[in-house]
Motif scaffolding. Sequence first.
Motif, mmCIF file in Angstrom:
data_model
loop_
_atom_site.group_PDB
_atom_site.id
_atom_site.type_symbol
_atom_site.label_atom_id
_atom_site.label_comp_id
_atom_site.label_asym_id
_atom_site.label_seq_id
_atom_site.Cartn_x
_atom_site.Cartn_y
_atom_site.Cartn_z
ATOM 1 N N VAL A 81 27.648 43.009 -30.787
ATOM 2 C CA VAL A 81 28.725 42.843 -29.812
ATOM 3 C C VAL A 81 28.779 41.402 -29.310
ATOM 4 N N ALA A 82 27.634 40.694 -29.359
ATOM 5 C CA ALA A 82 27.605 39.312 -28.893
ATOM 6 C C ALA A 82 28.549 38.415 -29.690
ATOM 7 N N SER A 83 28.963 38.882 -30.889
ATOM 8 C CA SER A 83 29.911 38.075 -31.668
ATOM 9 C C SER A 83 31.231 37.900 -30.931
ATOM 10 N N THR A 84 31.564 38.835 -30.019
ATOM 11 C CA THR A 84 32.859 38.752 -29.331
ATOM 12 C C THR A 84 32.935 37.571 -28.382
ATOM 13 N N ILE A 85 31.789 37.083 -27.863
ATOM 14 C CA ILE A 85 31.865 35.903 -26.995
ATOM 15 C C ILE A 85 31.534 34.646 -27.782
ATOM 16 N N GLY A 86 31.447 34.774 -29.114
ATOM 17 C CA GLY A 86 31.339 33.579 -29.943
ATOM 18 C C GLY A 86 29.949 33.228 -30.399
ATOM 19 N N LEU A 87 28.943 34.034 -30.055
ATOM 20 C CA LEU A 87 27.593 33.751 -30.544
ATOM 21 C C LEU A 87 27.571 33.963 -32.056
ATOM 22 N N ILE A 88 27.100 32.955 -32.788
ATOM 23 C CA ILE A 88 27.156 33.040 -34.250
ATOM 24 C C ILE A 88 25.963 33.832 -34.745
ATOM 25 N N GLU A 89 25.932 35.135 -34.474
ATOM 26 C CA GLU A 89 24.856 35.952 -35.012
ATOM 27 C C GLU A 89 25.329 36.567 -36.326
ATOM 28 N N LEU A 90 24.585 37.518 -36.823
ATOM 29 C CA LEU A 90 24.796 37.996 -38.184
ATOM 30 C C LEU A 90 26.220 38.495 -38.454
ATOM 31 N N SER A 91 26.755 39.352 -37.561
ATOM 32 C CA SER A 91 28.073 39.923 -37.871
ATOM 33 C C SER A 91 29.169 38.863 -37.795
ATOM 34 N N ARG A 92 28.970 37.876 -36.907
ATOM 35 C CA ARG A 92 29.942 36.788 -36.804
ATOM 36 C C ARG A 92 29.927 35.942 -38.086
ATOM 37 N N GLN A 93 28.727 35.754 -38.632
ATOM 38 C CA GLN A 93 28.613 34.966 -39.864
ATOM 39 C C GLN A 93 29.387 35.617 -41.003
ATOM 40 N N SER A 94 29.433 36.958 -41.021
ATOM 41 C CA SER A 94 30.165 37.608 -42.112
ATOM 42 C C SER A 94 31.644 37.228 -42.044
ATOM 43 N N GLN A 95 32.205 37.202 -40.812
ATOM 44 C CA GLN A 95 33.609 36.822 -40.685
ATOM 45 C C GLN A 95 33.809 35.359 -41.062
ATOM 46 N N GLN A 96 32.846 34.527 -40.643
ATOM 47 C CA GLN A 96 32.961 33.101 -40.954
ATOM 48 C C GLN A 96 32.913 32.875 -42.463
ATOM 49 N N LEU A 97 32.056 33.624 -43.141
ATOM 50 C CA LEU A 97 31.953 33.494 -44.594
ATOM 51 C C LEU A 97 33.259 33.907 -45.269
ATOM 52 N N ASP A 144 36.218 33.634 -43.999
ATOM 53 C CA ASP A 144 37.179 32.553 -43.775
ATOM 54 C C ASP A 144 36.925 31.368 -44.701
ATOM 55 N N TYR A 145 35.650 31.042 -44.924
ATOM 56 C CA TYR A 145 35.333 29.839 -45.673
ATOM 57 C C TYR A 145 35.371 30.041 -47.187
ATOM 58 N N THR A 146 34.899 31.208 -47.650
ATOM 59 C CA THR A 146 34.681 31.360 -49.088
ATOM 60 C C THR A 146 35.762 32.166 -49.785
ATOM 61 N N ALA A 147 36.547 32.957 -49.008
ATOM 62 C CA ALA A 147 37.520 33.865 -49.617
ATOM 63 C C ALA A 147 36.845 34.828 -50.591
ATOM 64 N N GLN A 148 35.570 35.115 -50.344
ATOM 65 C CA GLN A 148 34.854 36.137 -51.125
ATOM 66 C C GLN A 148 34.395 37.223 -50.149
ATOM 67 N N PRO A 149 35.341 38.001 -49.614
ATOM 68 C CA PRO A 149 34.984 38.914 -48.518
ATOM 69 C C PRO A 149 33.957 39.969 -48.905
ATOM 70 N N TYR A 150 34.033 40.491 -50.133
ATOM 71 C CA TYR A 150 33.134 41.592 -50.487
ATOM 72 C C TYR A 150 31.677 41.155 -50.457
ATOM 73 N N GLU A 151 31.398 39.990 -51.069
ATOM 74 C CA GLU A 151 30.023 39.519 -51.112
ATOM 75 C C GLU A 151 29.481 39.334 -49.696
ATOM 76 N N ALA A 152 30.298 38.679 -48.837
ATOM 77 C CA ALA A 152 29.839 38.394 -47.478
ATOM 78 C C ALA A 152 29.535 39.689 -46.730
ATOM 79 N N PHE A 153 30.453 40.649 -46.798
ATOM 80 C CA PHE A 153 30.269 41.885 -46.037
ATOM 81 C C PHE A 153 29.128 42.729 -46.583
ATOM 82 N N ILE A 154 29.022 42.764 -47.908
ATOM 83 C CA ILE A 154 27.931 43.563 -48.478
ATOM 84 C C ILE A 154 26.589 42.947 -48.097
ATOM 85 N N ALA A 155 26.504 41.599 -48.184
ATOM 86 C CA ALA A 155 25.232 40.945 -47.862
ATOM 87 C C ALA A 155 24.836 41.218 -46.410
#
Lengths: 225, 245
Positions: free
Chosen positions: B184-200, B202-213
């Motif tokens: 839930v901390a991702s909602t205030i912008g803390l770059i923890e694990l779930s936030r990194q998946s969204q960032q990945l 955005d950056y890589t356009a490889q959503p499946y790999e990011a979410f599965i990892a």
Amino acid sequence: MYEFDWSSIPGALPILAKGMAVTLQLTVTAMVVGIVCGTLLAVARLSGKPWVSWPAAAYVNAFRAIPLVMVILWFYLIVPALLQQLLHVQASTDIRMASALVAFSLFESTYYAEIIRAGIQSVPKGQLAAAQALGMPYTQLMRWVVLPQALRNMTPLLLTQAIILFQDTSLVYVIGLADFFGAAYKIGDRDGRLVELLLFAGMIYFVICYVVSWLVKNLQRRSVA
Amino acid sequence: MGYAWNWGILLSTTPSGESTYLGWLLAGLEWTLLLSLAAWLIALILGTLFGILRTVPNRWLQGVANAYVEIFRNLPLLVQLFIWYFVLPELLPQSWGNAIKQSDPLLQQFFAAWLCLGCFTGARVCEQVRAGIESLPTGQRSAALALGLTLPQTYHHVLLPIAFRIIVPPLTSEFLNIFKNSAVASTIGLIELSRQSQQLVDYTAQPYEAFIAVTLLYALINVVVLLGMRWIERRTHVPGFVGGR
């Protein structure tokens, strides 16, 4: 000291009410689907056949291992795109509500499944043996003997889970769906009165949850007595 | 299906050049672990303290502990987090509030999420501690007091040592929850694990790999914690007492 200004709340009430409708729709849908699917999952998990119980256990454990936020994002960002590719359908306009409904229903059914499984196991073994002795097949035995008693035992837990679910629906914030919390946040952000709107939203959540859990406690006391 | 799988993307370097995408995920994992473990510390301290207060023979202390539990259990975690993050700095004396707002944003996010998760989970731990103490036969408390132990001594030497061992199994699920709730901390912008998946994504356009990892990393945390707690459960099991729910 901070000077409170509650003036933006009266005008915001219609939007907040609309948000509350979304919150309640999510809660009730996920609860109904969750209890129905949860019952099926629990019965499947308790079945003696491994090819029935294993998939059910895998499904429940998989969903319970990951955060709800991730589940919501999966069903918003990943699953719709996958379905579009597989079925060759056009991207629809707004899938947020649909994806949230699916995510919450599937997620909650695993939590309900565990509650219902414990409820089924709380029914005395003699009841089962008696039903079997009467010659009832497994489905009848579950339907007429075990589940009615189990459901009564676990009603307080099912309702407590509904309160948790009601609180958790606020997490649809991550996909920008305007539920009660999302609506309050948007208005607070727009009017620069985030402090008041957040405290107001918190108060409403608190009153609803407090009253409902008080009712559940009374119900529990009456069913024990 | 026309998706081009590319797991190698995780090992390629990020646009900023100092790390790989896998490095981002591991940095997110670190924040998730740090946040959860630090918050678990608060939760254990507050939960034990208020859990004891709920069982002492004093109406006022019981009332304080009840209020704590009711407040933190009846507000959604997200609302609590936003109140810690957005509302609290405004309500503090102005100089304090300004000091908070001028500090490093990462620190602000971390501290808000830390206190929030700690107090939120503490209310749940409190209920388990209370249930553990109440599950002991009343004779234990009476016997200790009759032997001339003071109330604090009774708790320290008689009630708590057994109560804590009884509540290890329910605490396991609270401990698992704190890692999941930290997302839930991702909602205030803390770059923890779930936030990194969204960032990945955005950056890589490889959503499946990011979410599965990321999903696998959460599942890994879950398994490790579960195995660790099983071990503790075996070590602390009290023969004769059911480690009840």
